[in-house]
Motif scaffolding. Structure first.
Motif, PDB file in Angstrom:
ATOM      1  N   LYS A 247      39.908  34.263  29.357  1.00  0.00           N
ATOM      2  CA  LYS A 247      38.684  34.724  28.679  1.00  0.00           C
ATOM      3  C   LYS A 247      37.525  35.078  29.631  1.00  0.00           C
ATOM      4  N   SER A 248      37.301  33.865  30.223  1.00  0.00           N
ATOM      5  CA  SER A 248      36.084  33.920  31.381  1.00  0.00           C
ATOM      6  C   SER A 248      36.283  34.948  32.244  1.00  0.00           C
ATOM      7  N   MET A 249      37.475  35.472  32.839  1.00  0.00           N
ATOM      8  CA  MET A 249      37.719  36.184  33.761  1.00  0.00           C
ATOM      9  C   MET A 249      37.677  37.843  32.911  1.00  0.00           C
ATOM     10  N   ASN A 250      38.070  38.019  31.910  1.00  0.00           N
ATOM     11  CA  ASN A 250      37.780  39.262  31.295  1.00  0.00           C
ATOM     12  C   ASN A 250      36.419  39.388  30.881  1.00  0.00           C
ATOM     13  N   ALA A 251      35.473  38.509  30.818  1.00  0.00           N
ATOM     14  CA  ALA A 251      34.269  38.782  30.649  1.00  0.00           C
ATOM     15  C   ALA A 251      33.435  38.994  31.962  1.00  0.00           C
ATOM     16  N   MET A 252      34.173  38.755  33.095  1.00  0.00           N
ATOM     17  CA  MET A 252      33.521  39.102  34.281  1.00  0.00           C
ATOM     18  C   MET A 252      33.167  40.787  34.578  1.00  0.00           C
ATOM     19  N   SER A 253      33.992  41.413  33.740  1.00  0.00           N
ATOM     20  CA  SER A 253      33.879  43.061  33.779  1.00  0.00           C
ATOM     21  C   SER A 253      32.348  43.345  33.399  1.00  0.00           C
ATOM     22  N   GLU A 254      32.032  42.519  32.475  1.00  0.00           N
ATOM     23  CA  GLU A 254      30.659  42.901  31.812  1.00  0.00           C
ATOM     24  C   GLU A 254      29.637  41.801  32.446  1.00  0.00           C
ATOM     25  N   LYS A 255      29.844  41.486  33.632  1.00  0.00           N
ATOM     26  CA  LYS A 255      28.885  40.649  34.467  1.00  0.00           C
ATOM     27  C   LYS A 255      28.597  39.343  33.584  1.00  0.00           C
ATOM     28  N   LYS A 256      29.507  38.599  32.988  1.00  0.00           N
ATOM     29  CA  LYS A 256      29.184  37.393  32.353  1.00  0.00           C
ATOM     30  C   LYS A 256      30.134  36.262  33.257  1.00  0.00           C
ATOM     31  N   TYR A 257      29.371  35.088  33.406  1.00  0.00           N
ATOM     32  CA  TYR A 257      30.108  34.242  34.568  1.00  0.00           C
ATOM     33  C   TYR A 257      29.925  33.000  33.625  1.00  0.00           C
ATOM     34  N   THR A 258      31.032  31.965  33.533  1.00  0.00           N
ATOM     35  CA  THR A 258      31.205  30.876  32.970  1.00  0.00           C
ATOM     36  C   THR A 258      30.964  29.612  33.815  1.00  0.00           C
ATOM     37  N   PHE A 259      30.167  28.536  33.595  1.00  0.00           N
ATOM     38  CA  PHE A 259      30.138  27.533  34.404  1.00  0.00           C
ATOM     39  C   PHE A 259      29.841  26.292  33.604  1.00  0.00           C
ATOM     40  N   SER A 260      30.555  25.153  34.139  1.00  0.00           N
ATOM     41  CA  SER A 260      30.473  23.840  33.745  1.00  0.00           C
ATOM     42  C   SER A 260      29.014  23.305  34.019  1.00  0.00           C
ATOM     43  N   VAL A 261      28.132  22.926  33.382  1.00  0.00           N
ATOM     44  CA  VAL A 261      26.703  22.446  33.613  1.00  0.00           C
ATOM     45  C   VAL A 261      26.529  21.040  32.955  1.00  0.00           C
TER      46      VAL A 261
ATOM     47  N   LEU B 166      24.243  38.829  33.857  1.00  0.00           N
ATOM     48  CA  LEU B 166      23.596  39.076  35.043  1.00  0.00           C
ATOM     49  C   LEU B 166      23.046  40.536  34.496  1.00  0.00           C
ATOM     50  N   THR B 167      22.051  40.881  35.298  1.00  0.00           N
ATOM     51  CA  THR B 167      21.506  42.094  34.803  1.00  0.00           C
ATOM     52  C   THR B 167      22.369  43.196  35.536  1.00  0.00           C
ATOM     53  N   ALA B 168      22.280  44.623  35.491  1.00  0.00           N
ATOM     54  CA  ALA B 168      23.100  45.840  35.576  1.00  0.00           C
ATOM     55  C   ALA B 168      22.835  45.852  37.139  1.00  0.00           C
ATOM     56  N   ASP B 169      21.498  45.904  37.781  1.00  0.00           N
ATOM     57  CA  ASP B 169      21.340  46.037  39.023  1.00  0.00           C
ATOM     58  C   ASP B 169      21.610  44.635  39.999  1.00  0.00           C
ATOM     59  N   SER B 170      22.125  43.681  39.422  1.00  0.00           N
ATOM     60  CA  SER B 170      22.393  42.588  40.256  1.00  0.00           C
ATOM     61  C   SER B 170      23.537  42.435  40.980  1.00  0.00           C
ATOM     62  N   SER B 171      23.587  41.744  41.836  1.00  0.00           N
ATOM     63  CA  SER B 171      25.121  41.718  42.805  1.00  0.00           C
ATOM     64  C   SER B 171      25.805  40.506  42.250  1.00  0.00           C
ATOM     65  N   ASP B 172      27.201  41.055  42.399  1.00  0.00           N
ATOM     66  CA  ASP B 172      28.263  40.133  41.794  1.00  0.00           C
ATOM     67  C   ASP B 172      28.289  38.597  42.437  1.00  0.00           C
ATOM     68  N   ILE B 173      28.649  37.632  41.818  1.00  0.00           N
ATOM     69  CA  ILE B 173      28.675  36.445  42.559  1.00  0.00           C
ATOM     70  C   ILE B 173      30.231  36.317  43.232  1.00  0.00           C
ATOM     71  N   GLU B 174      30.133  36.005  44.570  1.00  0.00           N
ATOM     72  CA  GLU B 174      31.185  35.810  45.355  1.00  0.00           C
ATOM     73  C   GLU B 174      32.250  35.049  44.987  1.00  0.00           C
ATOM     74  N   ILE B 175      31.884  34.013  44.408  1.00  0.00           N
ATOM     75  CA  ILE B 175      32.801  32.750  44.379  1.00  0.00           C
ATOM     76  C   ILE B 175      34.079  33.243  43.360  1.00  0.00           C
ATOM     77  N   PHE B 176      33.764  34.172  42.565  1.00  0.00           N
ATOM     78  CA  PHE B 176      34.915  34.552  41.588  1.00  0.00           C
ATOM     79  C   PHE B 176      35.621  35.802  42.339  1.00  0.00           C
ATOM     80  N   GLU B 177      35.196  36.460  43.513  1.00  0.00           N
ATOM     81  CA  GLU B 177      35.773  37.904  43.905  1.00  0.00           C
ATOM     82  C   GLU B 177      37.438  37.660  44.444  1.00  0.00           C
ATOM     83  N   GLY B 178      37.739  36.513  44.837  1.00  0.00           N
ATOM     84  CA  GLY B 178      39.103  36.508  45.275  1.00  0.00           C
ATOM     85  C   GLY B 178      40.240  36.113  44.164  1.00  0.00           C
ATOM     86  N   LEU B 179      39.644  36.077  42.795  1.00  0.00           N
ATOM     87  CA  LEU B 179      40.529  35.441  41.738  1.00  0.00           C
ATOM     88  C   LEU B 179      41.102  36.401  40.932  1.00  0.00           C
TER      89      LEU B 179
END
Length: 99
Positions: free
Chosen positions: A18-32, A86-99
């Protein structure tokens, strides 16, 4: 309220289908950290990942589950999850790129 530094706020990324599918909308999930506020989470993401701009933060407090082992019962630790938009003009988070 605890004095948390930005590197103590985000504990780990949550990688589920579910969190991987949300990454297309620039939504990232973290445990805080359970004591972290939305402003602290926003500041931590912007400092830890350069080039990112946070549009919004949604948080969820999850209570611990009841567990039994034989005759002994207890609870698991409580967890706080944060979904960072994240905003539309923001860069992606690289930690999720290889998944």
């Amino acid at each position: 309220m605890a004095d948390l530094k930005y590197y103590d706020v985000i504990l780990k990324p949550i990688v589920t289908e579910k969190s991987m599918n949300a990454m297309s909308e620039k939504k990232y999930t973290f445990s805080v950290n359970p004591d972290a506020t939305k402003n602290q989470i926003k500041e931590a993401v912007e400092k830890m990942f350069p080039g990112t701009k946070v549009a919004g933060v949604n948080t969820m407090n999850l209570e611990g589950k009841n567990r039994r082992r034989g005759n002994t019962s207890g609870k698991t630790s409580k967890v706080k999850k944060a979904i960072v938009q994240l905003t539309a003009d923001s860069s992606d988070i690289e930690i999720f790129e290889g998944l």
